[in-house]
Design a protein around this motif. Sequence first.
Motif, PDB file in Angstrom:
ATOM      1  N   ASP A 168      -4.243   5.022 -10.622  1.00 37.36           N
ATOM      2  CA  ASP A 168      -3.298   5.411  -9.577  1.00 37.36           C
ATOM      3  C   ASP A 168      -3.901   5.370  -8.177  1.00 37.36           C
ATOM      4  O   ASP A 168      -3.328   5.912  -7.222  1.00 37.36           O
ATOM      5  N   CYS A 169      -5.065   4.754  -8.039  1.00 38.87           N
ATOM      6  CA  CYS A 169      -5.692   4.598  -6.723  1.00 38.87           C
ATOM      7  C   CYS A 169      -5.445   3.168  -6.245  1.00 38.87           C
ATOM      8  O   CYS A 169      -5.740   2.202  -6.966  1.00 38.87           O
ATOM      9  N   LEU A 170      -4.909   3.015  -5.037  1.00 33.84           N
ATOM     10  CA  LEU A 170      -4.553   1.706  -4.500  1.00 33.84           C
ATOM     11  C   LEU A 170      -5.739   1.089  -3.767  1.00 33.84           C
ATOM     12  O   LEU A 170      -6.321   1.703  -2.865  1.00 33.84           O
ATOM     13  N   TYR A 171      -6.077  -0.142  -4.148  1.00 28.61           N
ATOM     14  CA  TYR A 171      -7.130  -0.910  -3.481  1.00 28.61           C
ATOM     15  C   TYR A 171      -6.509  -2.161  -2.866  1.00 28.61           C
ATOM     16  O   TYR A 171      -5.606  -2.774  -3.447  1.00 28.61           O
ATOM     17  N   ALA A 186       0.754   0.497   3.086  1.00 31.56           N
ATOM     18  CA  ALA A 186      -0.514  -0.188   3.363  1.00 31.56           C
ATOM     19  C   ALA A 186      -0.255  -1.575   3.958  1.00 31.56           C
ATOM     20  O   ALA A 186      -0.938  -2.000   4.906  1.00 31.56           O
ATOM     21  N   THR A 187       0.740  -2.275   3.429  1.00 30.81           N
ATOM     22  CA  THR A 187       1.084  -3.606   3.944  1.00 30.81           C
ATOM     23  C   THR A 187       1.573  -3.520   5.375  1.00 30.81           C
ATOM     24  O   THR A 187       1.215  -4.355   6.228  1.00 30.81           O
ATOM     25  N   TRP A 234      -3.319  -6.657  -3.862  1.00 30.18           N
ATOM     26  CA  TRP A 234      -3.622  -5.254  -4.103  1.00 30.18           C
ATOM     27  C   TRP A 234      -3.905  -5.030  -5.593  1.00 30.18           C
ATOM     28  O   TRP A 234      -3.597  -5.867  -6.434  1.00 30.18           O
ATOM     29  N   ALA A 235      -4.482  -3.873  -5.895  1.00 27.08           N
ATOM     30  CA  ALA A 235      -4.749  -3.505  -7.291  1.00 27.08           C
ATOM     31  C   ALA A 235      -4.680  -1.988  -7.415  1.00 27.08           C
ATOM     32  O   ALA A 235      -5.038  -1.260  -6.478  1.00 27.08           O
ATOM     33  N   LEU A 236      -4.219  -1.524  -8.565  1.00 26.21           N
ATOM     34  CA  LEU A 236      -4.143  -0.094  -8.859  1.00 26.21           C
ATOM     35  C   LEU A 236      -5.055   0.235 -10.034  1.00 26.21           C
ATOM     36  O   LEU A 236      -4.911  -0.327 -11.127  1.00 26.21           O
ATOM     37  N   GLU A 237      -5.996   1.135  -9.801  1.00 22.25           N
ATOM     38  CA  GLU A 237      -6.874   1.618 -10.864  1.00 22.25           C
ATOM     39  C   GLU A 237      -6.787   3.139 -10.890  1.00 22.25           C
ATOM     40  O   GLU A 237      -7.120   3.808  -9.903  1.00 22.25           O
ATOM     41  N   GLN A 257       4.610   4.130  -6.351  1.00 17.33           N
ATOM     42  CA  GLN A 257       3.484   3.218  -6.086  1.00 17.33           C
ATOM     43  C   GLN A 257       3.931   2.060  -5.210  1.00 17.33           C
ATOM     44  O   GLN A 257       3.178   1.601  -4.334  1.00 17.33           O
ATOM     45  N   ALA A 258       5.144   1.575  -5.415  1.00 18.62           N
ATOM     46  CA  ALA A 258       5.668   0.494  -4.576  1.00 18.62           C
ATOM     47  C   ALA A 258       5.737   0.924  -3.121  1.00 18.62           C
ATOM     48  O   ALA A 258       5.404   0.153  -2.206  1.00 18.62           O
ATOM     49  N   LEU A 259       6.164   2.164  -2.868  1.00 22.32           N
ATOM     50  CA  LEU A 259       6.240   2.668  -1.492  1.00 22.32           C
ATOM     51  C   LEU A 259       4.847   2.803  -0.870  1.00 22.32           C
ATOM     52  O   LEU A 259       4.668   2.548   0.323  1.00 22.32           O
ATOM     53  N   ALA A 260       3.859   3.183  -1.674  1.00 20.52           N
ATOM     54  CA  ALA A 260       2.486   3.269  -1.172  1.00 20.52           C
ATOM     55  C   ALA A 260       1.959   1.885  -0.798  1.00 20.52           C
ATOM     56  O   ALA A 260       1.277   1.714   0.227  1.00 20.52           O
TER      57      ALA A 260
END
Length: 420
Positions: free
Chosen positions: A297-300, A276-277, A292-295, A269-272
């Motif tokens: 496992d989906c990154l927003y 995005a950044t 950012w936020a994770l819901e 998740q950190a790499l994802a």
Amino acid sequence: MMIVLFPDKQTLPLISQVGGKGFNLIKMSRLGLNVPPGFILTSHFFTPWFKQLQQTAAWETFIKNRGDAEQLQQLCTDLKAITARYTLDAKQLKNLHDGLAKYPDISLFAVRSSSPEEDCDNASFAGVYDTVLGVNKQNLPAAIRDVFSSCLDPRVLSYKAQHHAGLSMPNMAIVIQKQIRSESAGMAFSINPLNNDYDELVINANFGLGETLVSGSASPDIFIINQPSKQLVSKTLGAKECCLQLNKEGGTTLTTTEPAQQFSISDTQALAIMEATQKIASHYQQAMDIEWALEKDCLYLLQARPITTHNVLPLKLCTRPTARRRLYFDITLSVQGFHKPLSPFTSDIFVRVIKAATHEMLGKHMVDDVSKALPFCASGRLYLNLSNVLHLLPSARIIQAIRCMDGLAATALEEANLDR
């Protein structure tokens, strides 16, 4: 125009209409990034409220005494007491209902400020304005009023004064965005803001909603990633003393927790988040700070703003990714005490003196090629390439000499990893 929907393919609005945060959310959604949908109540939406406020005696008193720091707290309290009674008129209510039309009645929203001065190159206003999370449709008018009133907060006006922004004509837009019920959330920085390392990306993370990190109430997990190699440099388990959770029916609950024994996000998740950044920083062509936020496992991506506290390096000082680092000493700041760049005329004099001195002592000019130079000029500042000096003198002697001019710089050099 009183409302702007996003994501949408309409013409990009002006920052003066939607504010810095709203403008960046629209741009991110157009980049194809996963931005929670929402809409922006533009500055025009709030014109009636500002007109009412400017007709009061309290506003007249504020304008006369706004430069008096001792009176600022009371002046702001008086103004906010007035705005606390404001209600939406028929036109405002219609625009709000239009923005909410596609959302089910059970929807929850995040209500955030979006001042035109906010999230810009020279001022972030991070954590200064109010934010209201987990707002249901029924409570939106009150949340809008509360966020609007925060533009009259003493800390906002003090921050504006520090950045030479006008106080006599306040301006405000508000973002209303679908609330993400995040299991983890936080911030990411496209460069390391602590050591100005352009190759390192830093992620701060906590369980729940990200406001605990914005407010500084929780010590986050910290991930540092080398961007060229996409390798994790380090990760530090944060205490994560508290966690802000979204309530099912609306609102939030802050709970204190025992020091967490597990990380709030995985390495994957950190790499994802890093990818995005990087996409955002590449688009803006500058160092960026994102939320950012994770819901599930989906990154927003919740917002993006320029990093305003780092040292912007001239391009000629930057080494290629994966190349050996160069260590510079800012003579203009540490020796001469100048925070601002030198004039072109003064810079040219220094360049000529350096060229003449290096030619006299070494038989060649050593100023144009930064990688081979000792002292050199770049973007109006005089630097010393310490990496090259370290080939000529032991580090102890260099540190001793620098300590006579700048103790902090000497201490930083003592702590620097000279093998990099």
